[in-house]
Motif scaffolding. Structure first.
Motif, mmCIF file in Angstrom:
data_model
loop_
_atom_site.group_PDB
_atom_site.id
_atom_site.type_symbol
_atom_site.label_atom_id
_atom_site.label_comp_id
_atom_site.label_asym_id
_atom_site.label_seq_id
_atom_site.Cartn_x
_atom_site.Cartn_y
_atom_site.Cartn_z
ATOM 1 N N ASP A 121 0.811 -1.217 0.000
ATOM 2 C CA ASP A 121 0.000 0.000 0.000
ATOM 3 C C ASP A 121 0.846 1.269 0.000
ATOM 4 N N GLY A 122 1.821 1.316 0.888
ATOM 5 C CA GLY A 122 2.607 2.539 1.033
ATOM 6 C C GLY A 122 3.360 2.934 -0.214
ATOM 7 N N ASN A 123 3.782 1.952 -1.006
ATOM 8 C CA ASN A 123 4.440 2.254 -2.277
ATOM 9 C C ASN A 123 3.422 2.667 -3.344
ATOM 10 N N ALA A 124 2.280 1.976 -3.353
ATOM 11 C CA ALA A 124 1.241 2.300 -4.337
ATOM 12 C C ALA A 124 0.711 3.718 -4.131
ATOM 13 N N VAL A 125 0.536 4.108 -2.882
ATOM 14 C CA VAL A 125 0.019 5.455 -2.602
ATOM 15 C C VAL A 125 1.008 6.513 -3.069
ATOM 16 N N HIS A 126 2.298 6.238 -2.937
ATOM 17 C CA HIS A 126 3.292 7.189 -3.446
ATOM 18 C C HIS A 126 3.128 7.359 -4.958
ATOM 19 N N SER A 127 2.814 6.284 -5.652
ATOM 20 C CA SER A 127 2.571 6.376 -7.097
ATOM 21 C C SER A 127 1.363 7.248 -7.397
ATOM 22 N N LEU A 128 0.337 7.151 -6.568
ATOM 23 C CA LEU A 128 -0.832 8.010 -6.750
ATOM 24 C C LEU A 128 -0.442 9.475 -6.603
ATOM 25 N N GLU A 129 0.419 9.747 -5.647
ATOM 26 C CA GLU A 129 0.880 11.132 -5.457
ATOM 27 C C GLU A 129 1.549 11.653 -6.720
ATOM 28 N N HIS A 130 2.220 10.781 -7.450
ATOM 29 C CA HIS A 130 2.890 11.177 -8.689
ATOM 30 C C HIS A 130 1.922 11.310 -9.864
ATOM 31 N N GLY A 131 0.677 10.870 -9.682
ATOM 32 C CA GLY A 131 -0.313 11.023 -10.748
ATOM 33 C C GLY A 131 -0.814 9.737 -11.348
ATOM 34 N N ALA A 132 -0.460 8.594 -10.758
ATOM 35 C CA ALA A 132 -0.889 7.315 -11.321
ATOM 36 C C ALA A 132 -2.358 7.034 -11.031
ATOM 37 N N VAL A 133 -2.969 6.269 -11.920
ATOM 38 C CA VAL A 133 -4.257 5.625 -11.647
ATOM 39 C C VAL A 133 -3.944 4.160 -11.357
ATOM 40 N N TRP A 134 -4.446 3.683 -10.241
ATOM 41 C CA TRP A 134 -4.190 2.310 -9.789
ATOM 42 C C TRP A 134 -5.492 1.522 -9.863
ATOM 43 N N ILE A 135 -5.537 0.535 -10.732
ATOM 44 C CA ILE A 135 -6.704 -0.336 -10.843
ATOM 45 C C ILE A 135 -6.448 -1.578 -9.993
ATOM 46 N N THR A 136 -7.379 -1.884 -9.116
ATOM 47 C CA THR A 136 -7.264 -3.091 -8.294
ATOM 48 C C THR A 136 -8.475 -3.978 -8.535
ATOM 49 N N HIS A 137 -8.288 -5.266 -8.308
ATOM 50 C CA HIS A 137 -9.398 -6.202 -8.490
ATOM 51 C C HIS A 137 -9.319 -7.292 -7.435
ATOM 52 N N LYS A 138 -10.448 -7.862 -7.146
ATOM 53 C CA LYS A 138 -10.480 -8.978 -6.213
ATOM 54 C C LYS A 138 -9.734 -10.172 -6.800
ATOM 55 N N PRO A 139 -8.949 -10.864 -5.997
ATOM 56 C CA PRO A 139 -8.380 -12.117 -6.488
ATOM 57 C C PRO A 139 -9.507 -13.063 -6.906
ATOM 58 N N GLY A 140 -9.336 -13.733 -8.010
ATOM 59 C CA GLY A 140 -10.378 -14.624 -8.491
ATOM 60 C C GLY A 140 -11.337 -13.977 -9.465
ATOM 61 N N LEU A 141 -11.140 -12.675 -9.769
ATOM 62 C CA LEU A 141 -11.962 -12.034 -10.804
ATOM 63 C C LEU A 141 -11.789 -12.808 -12.104
#
Length: 218
Positions: A121-141
């Motif tokens: 999470d902590g690394n992904a949120v830093h990416s959001l700060e830089h302007g990223a869009v983060w798509i997540t999905h439930k395992p098993g989708l």
């Protein structure tokens, strides 16, 4: 025989006085120029005002996303949760997955990365700060939905995707301060979210999404 000295040449004729009409025309032209310049400044100020999002922030060009149905705008509802401070230990975020807030010093690589295992999470949120869009999905989708989402991410700067155990919806999209939960990869709101917030939701304009870490927790 002596000749008298020559007479001095006559003085040049005096310039005719400016006509009253010419002076009025000059003043009128100057007035028109001033009005045009003031109007341009007014239009420029209006356009600058339009760059502000609903939270009153300027400079990042971010849309409020008000036209995206069911969008959660944490910039309005929970601005205190969006601290940009750096942390060294994991924290519990008030939203799942996190859509902003304190984060680690390293960002997750987000240049079209499709991660097949969860990321920190902590690394992904830093990416959001830089302007990223983060798509997540439930395992098993379903595999077709996962591939449809991946196709929106691969090769796209400021995009990344990963499974996220524990999220309540099949699919969730995060940008800094914004979140959208959807049930299907065919939902048109996914493309609209990406269009509005990819890179524009950055809190650090110009920050890179490359050269980040690529490790996962799986």
């Amino acid at each position: 025989m002596a000749y008298p000295p020559p007479s001095p040449p006559p003085p040049p004729p005096a310039a005719p006085p400016k006509s009253r009409n010419g002076l009025l025309i000059g003043l009128l032209v100057a007035g028109v120029v001033a009005v045009v310049m003031l109007s341009a400044c007014g239009i420029g100020g209006f356009l600058l005002y339009r760059e502000y999002d609903d939270s009153g922030e300027a400079g990042n060009g971010s849309s409020s996303g008000a036209e995206i149905e069911d969008l959660i705008n944490y910039r309005k509802t929970s601005p205190a949760a969006l601290s940009q401070s750096h942390i060294t230990s994991p924290i519990t975020y008030p939203m799942t997955p996190p859509a902003g807030g304190p984060h680690f010093g390293d960002w997750q690589n987000c240049v079209g990365d499709v991660y097949t295992a969860p990321i920190v999470d902590g690394n992904a949120v830093h990416s959001l700060e830089h302007g990223a869009v983060w798509i997540t999905h439930k395992p098993g989708l379903g595999a077709s939905d996962v591939e449809s989402l991946a196709a929106k991410v691969r090769g796209q700067a400021y995009m990344m995707m990963s499974p996220y155990p524990g999220q309540s919806s099949p699919i969730s999209l995060q940008a800094w301060g914004y979140q959208l939960a959807v049930d299907s990869a065919d939902d048109d709101r996914i493309d609209e979210f990406i269009r509005q917030f990819r890179q524009t939701a950055t809190m650090e304009p110009g920050a890179t999404c490359a050269a980040g870490i690529t490790t996962t927790t799986g």
